[in-house]
Enzyme design. Structure first.
Site, short mmCIF file in Angstrom:
data_model
loop_
_atom_site.label_atom_id
_atom_site.label_comp_id
_atom_site.label_asym_id
_atom_site.label_seq_id
_atom_site.Cartn_x
_atom_site.Cartn_y
_atom_site.Cartn_z
N ASP A 426 0.79 -1.22 0.00
CA ASP A 426 0.00 0.00 0.00
C ASP A 426 0.83 1.28 0.00
O ASP A 426 0.37 2.31 -0.50
CB ASP A 426 -0.90 0.03 1.24
N TRP A 465 -1.24 5.85 0.76
CA TRP A 465 -1.56 6.09 2.17
C TRP A 465 -2.57 5.08 2.72
O TRP A 465 -3.03 5.24 3.84
CB TRP A 465 -2.11 7.51 2.33
N ASP A 466 -2.92 4.06 1.94
CA ASP A 466 -3.95 3.10 2.34
C ASP A 466 -5.28 3.81 2.58
O ASP A 466 -6.01 3.49 3.51
CB ASP A 466 -3.51 2.33 3.59
N MET A 467 -5.60 4.77 1.72
CA MET A 467 -6.85 5.52 1.85
C MET A 467 -7.97 4.84 1.05
O MET A 467 -8.56 5.42 0.14
CB MET A 467 -6.64 6.97 1.41
N LYS A 493 -11.74 7.30 3.83
CA LYS A 493 -10.84 7.50 4.97
C LYS A 493 -10.36 8.95 5.06
O LYS A 493 -10.03 9.43 6.14
CB LYS A 493 -9.64 6.56 4.86
#
EC number: 1.1.5.2
Length: 796
Positions: A426, A465-467, A493
């Site tokens: 990610d 950002w793993d959003m 997120k």
């Protein structure tokens, strides 16, 4: 005048002076470091003043009280200048100073300061009173609150898919994910009378082989007179909806190990076969069935009447979701959310392990025949042809983006809406293919019968950002410019809520592209812009040193130093070897709990969070190989060190915490809020949650400090003008007035309530039910409870 140096008198003065000196040295040295890296000048100045106070105390001069009064007042003025009249933000700036000031005005202390100074005691008393007055005012006037009132006007909305008022037959009550019930026996006038009706214990607790990330997140469903729910280990229970007594249970005998990134079950799905579409064998075997996702990659169909496997479904009731997957090791592919069920199709997606390697299993979305389990279609988001059906020689695509959260479904359009995640790893994406980027972090609309793409909308470009889109989207028909428009709400997120016409994916609420910070890690890149929805809870300003927090000014100073040492230029600051502050953090402002929409009043209830994280890229080297070892396993958690095999960096992901383990960002970390969907305005917003169950010692009585706590789980709303939510890090289920956010009731839970509640009616009585089983990585108390509440029989 001679100084009286008797032992007891001198010892007290010496200890008092020593405390002041140590405080002063800490503030001077730490504050000097902070100034050197671009932070506030307050701390070294306060340190010098504190050393002056210590010197005067050592010399037994009452003038120390004058100087200390000036320091206290100066601190309060500086605090208000930095953060306004925010009680929780002012507290660490002043708590030690106020307590030490109270110590200094105690008669047995100041009388030992034998060199007089006119009015010194009175000056410090006045400074303390002013400080106390400021804190008291701030305690009753929260600048973070929004205090409006929703309109009570309601026009009955046409149901997209009708559901009996008394039932809750799907995860979000309906497959549109509205989490709204038309029941109103429990209402804003009588909810304060709510009492515990029954408690059921599943017996499912953490096992020795489980990872730390074992969580109880289930929202039960209710059909007729039966409640159906799954436990963390996916044991399925059928309960009498009125009494909570067990009717039957089924155990899939899940075998976990410590590499599983999740052990959880958010819910199950229900299907009632129809004679015109199902074979006589299906109708005889399993006309009513529960569909149970299992974390080892199975999908199981169980007779809703008796708990027996549906023999006509797949392989005697069990469907192997690992079929044609590129990697079938247990725990890499985990269905954790209930599938969408149509008259013809089970639409199934699942979670894949985050940040493990570039050779992970696929996030493919599949449609199976609802009666037989036959594969009807596939949509592999990372494949050149997403609809290609694999064979024994051709598997699904490695590392396709996955959809781990619940989906939503419009039966009239026959479209299923999937909230997509990012291709893993990610936090570094320099090697991602165009196909892997195409649908990542997007809303994906597929034809539920054919699996063909209708439209997609990307909410984060080249997500580092793993959003993910972490929550079930919500479908509703909302008035826009005087016309009803079928929309989809997709909470992200980032705090954005993207609002699109669900027929074609066109934006209903603008989301203009805006410039974002640049400068990616070596070998990677950052897109120049990102979309920012105009319906949003995202922070209105970037964080600064003034937003740092702690239990005291001392750990607050450490947080300010850490803040200035990291890379942070606002939202979407790229990951870095230096360490990047990620805000909104990896938990997101929204998580899997989603939002609740009342389609009649055209209002929404949301519970956004605000908890920063820190990501730090770790270059490859000894002990951090790029190639995946043959015996490598998952870490069993989403935080801490993550290997990211196959890319140039590993990564550490952690909440941004002080040395005491407290968030470095000042409260609130969690809110409950209401939106007017006609105007897209936040009408009211309140802090939610206390530190009662986050204290280092047990608190047997409620703590009246409403800080606004982190949470996992979502709200529900009802026609009784009441919303219910648990979710917070303290163990309570709460009820609020939907119109204005007034808290009306709270019930103490026996364990953490990191789940979304539900409500139903049976035998003429309305119940509210919540899973209280705790959340391993969230640190709440673990348990195995299902708790139901209802009004006493004599309350109407």
């Amino acid at each position: 005048m001679a100084i009286n140096n008797t032992g007891s008198r001198r010892l007290l003065v010496t200890l008092t002076a020593l405390f002041a000196a140590l405080c002063g040295l800490y503030l001077l040295i730490g504050g000097g470091w902070l100034v050197a890296i671009g932070g506030s000048w307050y701390y070294p100045i306060a340190g010098l003043v504190m050393l002056g106070v210590a010197w005067m105390l050592w010399r037994s001069k009452r003038a120390a009280l004058w100087l200390y009064a000036a320091l206290l007042l100066g601190t309060m003025i500086w605090g208000v200048w930095e953060v306004g009249f925010d009680f929780w933000a002012l507290t660490p700036r002043s708590d030690i100073l106020v307590f030490f000031g109270i110590w200094l005005i105690l008669p047995f202390v100041w009388r030992r300061l034998v060199i007089p100074a006119s009015g010194a005691v009175a000056a410090l008393v006045v400074a303390l009173l002013i400080s106390g007055g400021i804190l008291t005012w701030a305690g009753f006037n929260d600048p973070q609150e929004i205090n409006g009132t929703l309109s009570a006007d309601a026009t009955p909305a046409e149901a997209i898919s009708p559901v009996a008022d008394q039932d809750w037959p799907a995860y979000g009550r309906n497959q549109e994910g509205q989490r709204f019930s038309p029941l109103k026996q429990i209402n804003a006038d009588n909810v304060h009378n709510l009492k515990e009706a029954w408690v059921f214990r599943t017996g499912d607790v953490k096992q020795p082989n489980d990872p730390g990330e074992i969580t109880n997140e289930v929202t039960p469903i209710k059909v007729g007179d039966t409640l159906y729910l799954c436990t963390a280990h996916q044991r399925l229970f059928a309960l009498d909806a009125a009494s909570g007594k067990e009717k039957w249970h089924y155990d899939p005998e899940l075998k976990t190990n410590e590499s599983f990134q999740h052990v959880t079950c958010r819910g199950v799905s229900y299907h009632e076969a129809k004679a015109e579409t199902a074979s006589p064998e299906v109708m005889a075997d399993c006309p009513r069935r529960i569909i149970l996702p299992v974390n080892d990659g199975r999908l199981i169909a169980i007779n809703a009447e008796n708990g027996k496997l549906c023999e006509t479904f797949a392989n005697k009731g069990v469907l192997n979701l690992q079929s044609n997957m590129p990697d079938t090791k247990p725990g890499l592919y985990e269905p954790t959310s209930p599938p969408i069920i149509t008259d013809k199709t089970i639409v199934m997606a699942g979670s894949v392990t985050d940040n493990f390697s570039t050779r992970e299993t696929s996030g493919v979305i599949r449609g199976f025949d609802v009666n037989t389990g036959e594969l009807l279609w596939a949509f592999d988001p990372g494949a050149k042809d997403p609809n290609a059906i694999p064979s024994d020689e051709h598997t699904f695509t490695f590392n396709s983006p996955n959809s781990w959260a619940p989906a939503a479904y419009d039966a009239k359009l026959d479209l299923v809406y999937l909230p997509m995640g990012v291709t893993t790893p990610d936090i570094w994406g320099g090697n991602r293919t165009p196909e892997q980027e195409r649908y990542a972090s997007s809303i994906l609309a597929l034809n539920a019968t054919t699996g063909k793409l209708a439209w997609s909308y990307q909410t984060v470009h080249h997500d580092l950002w793993d959003m993910d889109l972490p929550a079930q989207p919500t479908l509703a028909d909302i008035t826009v410019n005087g016309q009803k428009v079928p929309v989809i709400y997709a909470p992200a997120k980032t705090g954005n809520i993207f609002v699109l016409d669900r027929r074609n994916g066109e934006l209903v609420v603008p989301a203009p592209e805006k410039p974002v910070p640049q400068g990616a890690a070596k070998g990677d890149y950052v897109t120049p812009t990102q979309p920012f929805s105009e319906l949003s809870f995202r922070p209105t300003k970037d964080l600064s040193g003034a937003d740092m927090w702690g239990a005291t000014m001392f750990d607050q100073l450490v947080c300010r130093v850490m803040f200035h040492q990291m890379r942070y230029e606002g939202i979407f600051t790229p990951p870095s070897e230096q360490g990047t502050l990620v805000f909104p953090g990896n938990l997101g402002m929204f998580e899997w709990g989603g939002i609740s929409v009342d389609p009649n009043r055209e209002v929404a209830i949301a519970n956004p969070m605000a908890l920063p994280f820190v990501s730090k890229l770790i270059p490859r080297g000894p002990g951090n190989p790029m190639e995946q070892p043959k015996d490598a396993k998952g870490t069993g958690t989403e935080s801490g060190i993550q290997p990211q095999y196959g890319v140039p960096y590993g990564v550490t992901l952690n909440p941004f915490l002080s040395p005491f383990g407290l968030p470095c960002k000042q409260p609130a970390w969690g809110y409950i809020s209401a939106l007017d969907l006609k105007t897209n305005e936040v009408v009211w917003k309140k802090r939610i949650g206390t530190p009662q169950d986050s204290m280092p010692f047990p608190m047997p009585v409620p703590v009246p400090f409403n800080m606004g706590m982190p949470m996992l789980g979502g709200p529900i709303s009802t026609a009784g003008n009441v919303l219910f939510i648990a979710a917070t890090a303290d163990n309570y289920l709460r009820a609020y007035n939907m119109s204005n956010g007034e808290k009306l009731w709270q019930g103490r839970l026996p364990a953490g309530g990191q789940a979304t509640p539900m409500t139903y009616e049976v035998n003429g009585k309305q119940y509210v039910v919540i899973s209280a089983g705790g959340h391993g990585s969230f640190g709440t108390k673990m348990g195995d409870y299902i708790v139901a509440y209802a009004l006493p029989d004599d309350v109407k």
